[in-house]
Design an enzyme around this catalytic site. Structure first.
Site, PDB file in Angstrom:
ATOM      1  N   ASN A   9       5.167   5.230   5.270  1.00  0.00           N
ATOM      2  CA  ASN A   9       5.313   3.834   5.678  1.00  0.00           C
ATOM      3  C   ASN A   9       6.448   3.223   4.858  1.00  0.00           C
ATOM      4  OD1 ASN A   9       5.049   1.190   6.411  1.00  0.00           O
ATOM      5  ND2 ASN A   9       3.062   0.858   5.411  1.00  0.00           N
ATOM      6  N   LYS A  37       7.837   0.433   5.273  1.00  0.00           N
ATOM      7  CA  LYS A  37       7.686  -1.035   5.173  1.00  0.00           C
ATOM      8  C   LYS A  37       9.044  -1.713   5.427  1.00  0.00           C
ATOM      9  CE  LYS A  37       3.945  -0.298   1.934  1.00  0.00           C
ATOM     10  NZ  LYS A  37       2.992  -0.862   1.017  1.00  0.00           N
ATOM     11  N   HIS A  91      -2.772  -2.534   9.153  1.00  0.00           N
ATOM     12  CA  HIS A  91      -2.346  -2.392   7.754  1.00  0.00           C
ATOM     13  C   HIS A  91      -2.697  -3.679   6.997  1.00  0.00           C
ATOM     14  CE1 HIS A  91       0.058  -1.883   4.166  1.00  0.00           C
ATOM     15  NE2 HIS A  91       0.096  -0.589   4.453  1.00  0.00           N
ATOM     16  N   GLU A 142      -1.264  -5.304   4.749  1.00  0.00           N
ATOM     17  CA  GLU A 142      -0.200  -6.297   4.593  1.00  0.00           C
ATOM     18  C   GLU A 142      -0.073  -7.165   5.845  1.00  0.00           C
ATOM     19  OE1 GLU A 142       2.871  -3.606   3.297  1.00  0.00           O
ATOM     20  OE2 GLU A 142       1.814  -3.364   1.397  1.00  0.00           O
ATOM     21  N   GLU A 173      -7.446   2.787   3.279  1.00  0.00           N
ATOM     22  CA  GLU A 173      -6.487   2.300   2.283  1.00  0.00           C
ATOM     23  C   GLU A 173      -7.097   1.144   1.491  1.00  0.00           C
ATOM     24  OE1 GLU A 173      -2.203   3.383   3.288  1.00  0.00           O
ATOM     25  OE2 GLU A 173      -2.604   1.461   4.249  1.00  0.00           O
ATOM     26  N   GLY A 212       0.253   0.046  -3.488  1.00  0.00           N
ATOM     27  CA  GLY A 212       1.431  -0.447  -4.213  1.00  0.00           C
ATOM     28  C   GLY A 212       1.153  -0.802  -5.666  1.00  0.00           C
ATOM     29  N   SER A 232      -1.248   4.378  -3.327  1.00  0.00           N
ATOM     30  CA  SER A 232      -0.613   4.966  -4.522  1.00  0.00           C
ATOM     31  C   SER A 232      -0.693   6.489  -4.563  1.00  0.00           C
ATOM     32  CB  SER A 232      -1.197   4.351  -5.801  1.00  0.00           C
ATOM     33  OG  SER A 232      -0.898   2.973  -5.848  1.00  0.00           O
TER      34      SER A 232
HETATM   35  C1  PEP Z   1       0.723   1.654   2.228  1.00  0.00           C
HETATM   36  O1  PEP Z   1       1.311   0.579   2.192  1.00  0.00           O
HETATM   37  O2  PEP Z   1       0.259   2.087   3.296  1.00  0.00           O
HETATM   38  C2  PEP Z   1       0.602   2.405   0.981  1.00  0.00           C
HETATM   39  C3  PEP Z   1      -0.290   3.348   0.920  1.00  0.00           C
HETATM   40  O3  PEP Z   1       1.443   2.042  -0.042  1.00  0.00           O
HETATM   41  P1  PEP Z   1       1.540   2.743  -1.497  1.00  0.00           P
HETATM   42  O4  PEP Z   1       1.619   4.224  -1.268  1.00  0.00           O
HETATM   43  O5  PEP Z   1       2.761   2.170  -2.105  1.00  0.00           O
HETATM   44  O6  PEP Z   1       0.295   2.368  -2.234  1.00  0.00           O
END
Ligand code: PEP
Length: 226
Positions: free
Chosen positions: A6, A8, A85, A87, A152, A158, A188
């Site tokens: 992703n 983003k 997601h 976000e 997630e 993040g 992460s």
């Molecule tokens: C995400 O935004 O789907 C995600 C898993 O981000 P990160 O790997 O940076 O935690």
């Protein structure tokens, strides 16, 4: 294993060209890699990975300022979408009702859907994670054949602080009792922790943010998973 990147709101068209070239010259044809770039970077080109959409508006086309509909995705041959997601839920205020409409639109078109769910820290600390996830998952048809669920936890996205192997396994096993869809973990994930995550039998892959933005980092993560 599925490896989904992703990107983003990262990568210009020019930097994504470079990114794609690095993946193309280093990935095996049979690797299950999916990349979700920003819309402005899309090109109608053949890649060794599958291209997905981070977002779409549930319409063919129309008066929806700033949005991208099915007509635009069709033109690029994109049939894989991210929905839910955190976000988009939190920053863009996408509600359960709207996510249901997006899910049903994508399912009606037969698209591959990666549907994201996850609890925040307060819910996690109150030991209410399973109840919370069950409610989120009740919003969609869990028997949809082209569905993939990404767990997630918001507190792991993040932050550099992934959920532990035990936490991931417990939650993915819980979700596996509700659906036969492949299950991803996201939060992460990096080249250091992928080895442990890849060993979890109910984990069919990972959704990676930060550690996927640099093509070599992402390739290294894929290599470490093996
Ligand atoms: C995400 O935004 O789907 C995600 C898993 O981000 P990160 O790997 O940076 O935690």
């Amino acid at each position: 294993m599925i490896f989904a990147a992703n990107l983003k709101c990262n990568h210009t068209r020019e930097s994504f060209r470079e990114y794609a070239e690095i993946l193309n010259s280093n990935l095996d044809q049979n690797e299950n890699v999916l990349v979700f770039p920003p819309f402005s970077a899309y090109e109608k080109t053949d890649y060794k990975f599958k291209l997905g959409a981070q977002n779409f508006y549930p319409c063919e086309s129309g008066a929806f300022t700033g949005e991208i509909g099915k007509a635009m995705l069709d033109e690029l041959g994109i049939r894989t979408v991210l929905i839910g997601h955190s976000e988009r839920r939190e920053i863009l205020n996408e509600s359960e009702e709207f996510l249901k409409v997006k899910f049903e639109f994508a399912a009606k078109n037969g698209w591959d859907i990666i549907y994201c769910v996850g609890e925040n820290l307060a819910t996690n600390e109150a030991n209410k994670t399973k109840e919370f996830l069950k409610n989120q998952l009740n919003n969609i048809d869990l028997s949809y054949e082209n569905l993939c669920i990404a767990y997630e936890p918001i507190w792991a996205i993040g932050t550099g602080k992934s959920a532990s192997g035990e936490q991931i396994e417990e939650i993915l096993n819980f979700i596996a009792n509700l659906t036969k869809a492949p299950l991803l973990y996201g939060g992460s994930v990096n080249a250091k922790n992928i080895g442990q995550i890849a060993k979890i039998s109910s984990c069919n892959g990972v959704l990676v943010g930060t550690a996927s933005w640099d093509a070599y980092n992402f390739l290294n993560l894929i290599k470490e998973a093996k």
